[in-house]
Design an enzyme around this catalytic site. Structure first.
Site, mmCIF file in Angstrom:
data_model
loop_
_atom_site.group_PDB
_atom_site.id
_atom_site.type_symbol
_atom_site.label_atom_id
_atom_site.label_comp_id
_atom_site.label_asym_id
_atom_site.label_seq_id
_atom_site.Cartn_x
_atom_site.Cartn_y
_atom_site.Cartn_z
ATOM 1 N N HIS A 63 -46.971 17.304 41.908
ATOM 2 C CA HIS A 63 -45.797 16.878 41.130
ATOM 3 C C HIS A 63 -45.148 15.661 41.772
ATOM 4 O O HIS A 63 -44.326 15.785 42.672
ATOM 5 C CB HIS A 63 -44.790 18.026 41.028
ATOM 6 N N HIS A 65 -43.702 11.386 40.876
ATOM 7 C CA HIS A 65 -43.396 10.349 39.881
ATOM 8 C C HIS A 65 -43.758 9.012 40.524
ATOM 9 O O HIS A 65 -43.145 8.615 41.512
ATOM 10 C CB HIS A 65 -41.922 10.389 39.510
ATOM 11 N N LEU A 66 -44.768 8.354 39.980
ATOM 12 C CA LEU A 66 -45.207 7.077 40.555
ATOM 13 C C LEU A 66 -44.557 5.880 39.849
ATOM 14 O O LEU A 66 -44.703 4.748 40.297
ATOM 15 C CB LEU A 66 -46.737 6.969 40.529
ATOM 16 N N ARG A 67 -43.865 6.119 38.744
ATOM 17 C CA ARG A 67 -42.995 5.130 38.077
ATOM 18 C C ARG A 67 -43.725 3.968 37.413
ATOM 19 O O ARG A 67 -43.069 3.141 36.789
ATOM 20 C CB ARG A 67 -41.965 4.560 39.066
ATOM 21 N N ASP A 155 -42.276 16.578 31.620
ATOM 22 C CA ASP A 155 -41.374 16.648 32.777
ATOM 23 C C ASP A 155 -40.271 15.589 32.728
ATOM 24 O O ASP A 155 -40.462 14.481 32.271
ATOM 25 C CB ASP A 155 -42.131 16.500 34.090
ATOM 26 N N HIS A 182 -40.839 21.750 32.830
ATOM 27 C CA HIS A 182 -39.550 21.516 33.514
ATOM 28 C C HIS A 182 -38.558 22.410 32.770
ATOM 29 O O HIS A 182 -38.095 22.058 31.694
ATOM 30 C CB HIS A 182 -39.207 20.034 33.361
ATOM 31 N N ASP A 311 -42.021 16.895 43.941
ATOM 32 C CA ASP A 311 -41.191 16.266 42.889
ATOM 33 C C ASP A 311 -40.681 14.912 43.384
ATOM 34 O O ASP A 311 -39.528 14.541 43.148
ATOM 35 C CB ASP A 311 -40.031 17.181 42.467
#
Lengths: 440, 334
Positions: A63, A65-67, A155, A182, A311
């Protein structure tokens, strides 16, 4: 090219191994794992594993977030995977809430291309459940699967309705993919920004009750029973959620869950101390009260919790330097995870190192149906080397992630990643772990 | 101001604690009552007594803050608090600058920090901040050189309101310790509540809070107050009845069915006031919703000190400005 890791302690719970073993890597595969392996013929790099180091299957963070695409000022796939390998992760699964949303094969392919260009950690894209993650119509899930997505999730938001969740579970079961939810009832969340309880009340922050999460976990567990689909609860944080997951497991439903390091480490008291209104203590789910933190620890110890996932949620410093209620939710987590797991779980004796590796490698790989999580002969040579006794002090500005939003700046932990090997190739050695340079 | 008041002299002891009286404030900002010791609170109240005297002079001005610049930075509409600060600043001879910014224009671009830093470039000494976000003053206190005075941050604190409330109570009762204070209304969204609870419990009052369960902040009892939804229990034998405004503009959901029902169940009527002690006082931080949380007969009645609160606000804010500017020490050094 062969590499022989000699003399380390190997912990490989998938194969029941915990002891002094040598590991021979041939190309991108594990060739042999045996005691006192002789140096094989041919060109071999022999690495004498420093005393105290532990060789484990590569860690998998399911989990993050690589954006990228769309929010490259927070993180890129290159900087995010750099942060991942610095944290000991050989693979990360990235959430689809990029801009645009990863709800079609074009975005998935873009992510995989960028990940290949970066050449650090493996990247497993997670596709959207619904088009635009809007909660209305299912995304093209077969296309996402074919393009390389390992799971589906909306998510950042919950899967909006019980009906959509039901359909997603049924449809994704064709591909044996989990639906990662989520869990958060939007009406109960309202404008909440901090865990509803004494500290939010004292600071006058709108509350986000634990029940907002729990009621939706209960919904999802019920739907897992109805559909026989695979539900995975993202960033679980409440004791009620844990009970619901335990209940689903007891009934034989396909329910798994993950917990983030901050949710078994920090409570909502962090909103007041050491710094009041610290936006680096604002994440969703929020830091909960002690009873919830205790429950997460209990679930980790008793096996109810399947995975630890960070996360990892990078945000630019400017975005966090605003009023608490206006700041975005989330903290970076890839580089602080292993130190926290050692300091808070392994060293105090709550869990064994083998159990930690189940949570950080074996189970996430299994839930995502990816190779990894094992040092079996023939397995991919994704290997993490840990230095349980080396200490590190977290300095936010020195993090490899493009963003520095961590509440753990200044904390000292015992237990770090020494080196990270992906596909047989060393992609990170840690200067904080004396002797780690031998893996270069 | 219909009730006569006996004003105690500033030398009367108020605090239960054994600590020596404070002569200055420890912190350079006033972010909340949470940061003040009982001795510091008493220091502010005692200083306000001295300031109160200035209001009765023909020339209502002293040179204490001459040459100092105070910015009143208000991101929320405010009549009472903003004018009260401005009057206080002017009576102390400070140069004042009023900046009222509609929240909408901030949403368009500039952040709070940038706005403050731009104002700071003009070298003010203090910034009085009113903002809709809890913690906004804490944020500025970390980036600004100026001293920050919290004039109300979101649902968090409104310290000068609690100080002027305490000042008003003390003028009538001669003390705070041992009094029963009932605070009624929208507890959840009220910064006035939080600051008053912190202050009154610190000075030894017995504080009851009362409102519908939908408007009670979870865990509030941990601040040392008694919580009830029965108005009669809260009001019975109370020395002070403090009404909180029903903040109609913040009622995002249905916290109670109707204003009519609210008034019937929680409104302060003459019948309910009769349960309190015969010398009880009725307070309200304003602006009032007549016929919602308080009946007009009570607001305008003989027990009401509501306008007196406003008058006292100036003296209390003068005291805060004076003490933060350095008080007697700084004056001597200048």
């Amino acid at each position: 090219m062969k590499r022989l890791l000699k003399g380390g302690r190997v912990v490989d719970p998938a194969n029941g191994i915990d002891g002094a073993f040598d590991v021979l890597i041939d190309g991108d595969r594990v060739a042999r794992v045996e005691k006192n392996l002789p140096k094989p013929d041919g060109e071999v790099q022999v690495i004498d594993v420093p005393k105290g180091f532990v060789v484990v299957p590569g860690l998998v963070d399911m989990h993050v977030h690589l954006r990228e695409p769309g929010q490259e000022h927070k993180e890129t796939i290159a900087t995010g995977t750099k942060s991942a390998v610095a944290g000991g992760f050989t693979a990360v699964a990235c959430m689809p809430n990029t801009s645009p949303i990863n709800d079609n094969a074009g975005i998935t392919e873009f992510i995989l291309k960028k990940a290949a260009d970066a050449g650090l950690a493996r990247v497993y894209p997670i596709g959207a459940v619904s088009r635009g993650s809007n909660g209305e119509f299912l995304a093209d899930i077969a296309e996402l699967h074919a393009a390389g997505c390992v799971a589906i999730s909306d998510d950042g938001r919950p899967v909006a309705t019980a009906l959509l969740m039901r359909r997603a579970l049924e449809y994704a079961s064709m591909f044996d993919m989990p639906v990662i939810d989520h869990c958060e009832d939007p009406s109960l969340k309202a404008d909440g920004v901090a865990h509803e309880g004494f500290h939010a009340s004292a600071l006058g922050l709108p509350g986000l009750p634990g029940a907002a999460e729990t009621v939706m976990v209960q919904r999802d567990v019920t739907l897992a029973g109805l559909t026989k689909g695979r539900v995975h609860i993202a960033h679980m944080s409440t004791r009620g959620s844990l009970r619901a997951v335990q209940d689903g497991k007891a009934q034989g439903f396909h329910v798994t869950c993950e917990v983030a390091p901050h949710h078994f480490t920090l409570t909502d008291a962090s909103l007041e101390k050491p710094l009041q209104f610290d936006t680096n203590c604002k994440m969703n789910p929020p830091l909960r009260e002690q009873a919830d933190v205790d429950a997460m620890l209990r679930g980790i110890i008793d096996g109810s919790v399947d995975a630890i996932a960070t996360d990892h949620a990078p945000h630019h410093a400017d975005e966090k330097a605003v009023e608490f209620d206006r700041a975005p939710f989330g903290i970076v987590g890839l580089e602080t995870c292993v130190p926290i797991v050692f300091e808070k779980l392994v060293h105090p004796g709550h869990i064994t190192l083998a159990r930690a590796i189940e949570l950080l490698s074996v189970n996430p790989a299994r839930i995502l149906r990816r190779p990894g999580g094992s040092l079996a002969v023939g397995a991919v040579a994704d290997v993490t080397v840990l230095a349980p006794e080396a200490s590190t002090t977290i300095v936010a500005s020195r993090l490899m992630s493009k963003s520095k939003n961590t509440p753990f700046g200044g904390w000292t932990f015992r237990g770090v990643t020494a080196a990270t090997i992906v596909g047989g190739r060393t992609v990170f050695t840690n200067p904080d772990a004396p002797g780690a340079a031998v893996f270069a | 101001m219909t009730k006569s008041s006996s004003s105690p002299t500033s030398s009367e002891p108020v605090v239960v604690a054994d600590a020596p009286p404070a002569t200055r404030l420890k912190h350079r900002h006033l972010l909340g009552i949470a940061d003040l010791t009982p001795e510091e609170i008493v220091l502010i109240l005692d200083t306000a007594e001295a300031m109160q005297e200035i209001a009765h002079r023909p020339i209502k001005k002293v040179p204490t803050l001459r040459g100092r610049t105070v910015v009143n930075l208000f991101f929320e509409p405010s009549t009472r608090t903003r004018t009260s600060f401005e009057v206080a600043e002017k009576r102390l001879s400070a140069d004042t600058l009023n900046v009222a910014i509609a929240t909408s224009s901030v949403v368009k671009g500039e952040t709070l920090v940038d706005t403050a830093l731009n104002l700071e470039a003009m070298s003010p000494d203090m910034i009085v901040l009113r903002h809709a976000s809890s913690g906004a003053c804490h944020l500025l206190s970390r980036v600004c050189r100026s001293k920050i005075i919290n004039a109300g941050d979101g649902m968090h604190e409104h310290p000068t309101q609690a100080l002027l409330d305490a000042f008003t109570i003390r003028r009538h009762k001669g003390r705070l310790g041992g009094l029963k204070v009932a605070i009624l209304g929208d507890l959840l969204h009220s910064r006035v509540l939080r600051s008053n609870v912190l202050l009154l419990t610190r000075l030894g009052a017995e504080v009851w809070v009362c409102g519908p369960p939908t408007l009670v902040p979870p865990g509030i009892e941990r601040l040392g107050v008694k919580v009830t939804s029965v108005v009669e229990d809260a009001v019975r034998d109370a020395d002070v009845i403090m009404m909180l405004r029903i903040q109609l503009e913040r009622m995002q959901g249905a916290f109670f069915p109707s204003l009519r029902e609210y008034f019937n169940v929680f409104g302060m009527t003459e019948a309910r006031v009769r349960l309190a002690r015969p010398d009880a006082i009725i307070m309200h931080p304003g602006p009032m919703n007549r016929g919602v949380e308080i009946a007009s007969e009570v607001a305008d009645g003989p027990f009401s000190v509501i306008l007196e609160q406003v008058a006292n606000g100036v003296a209390v804010r003068m005291a805060v400005l004076y003490l933060l500017a350095g008080g007697a020490e700084d004056e001597a050094a200048a």
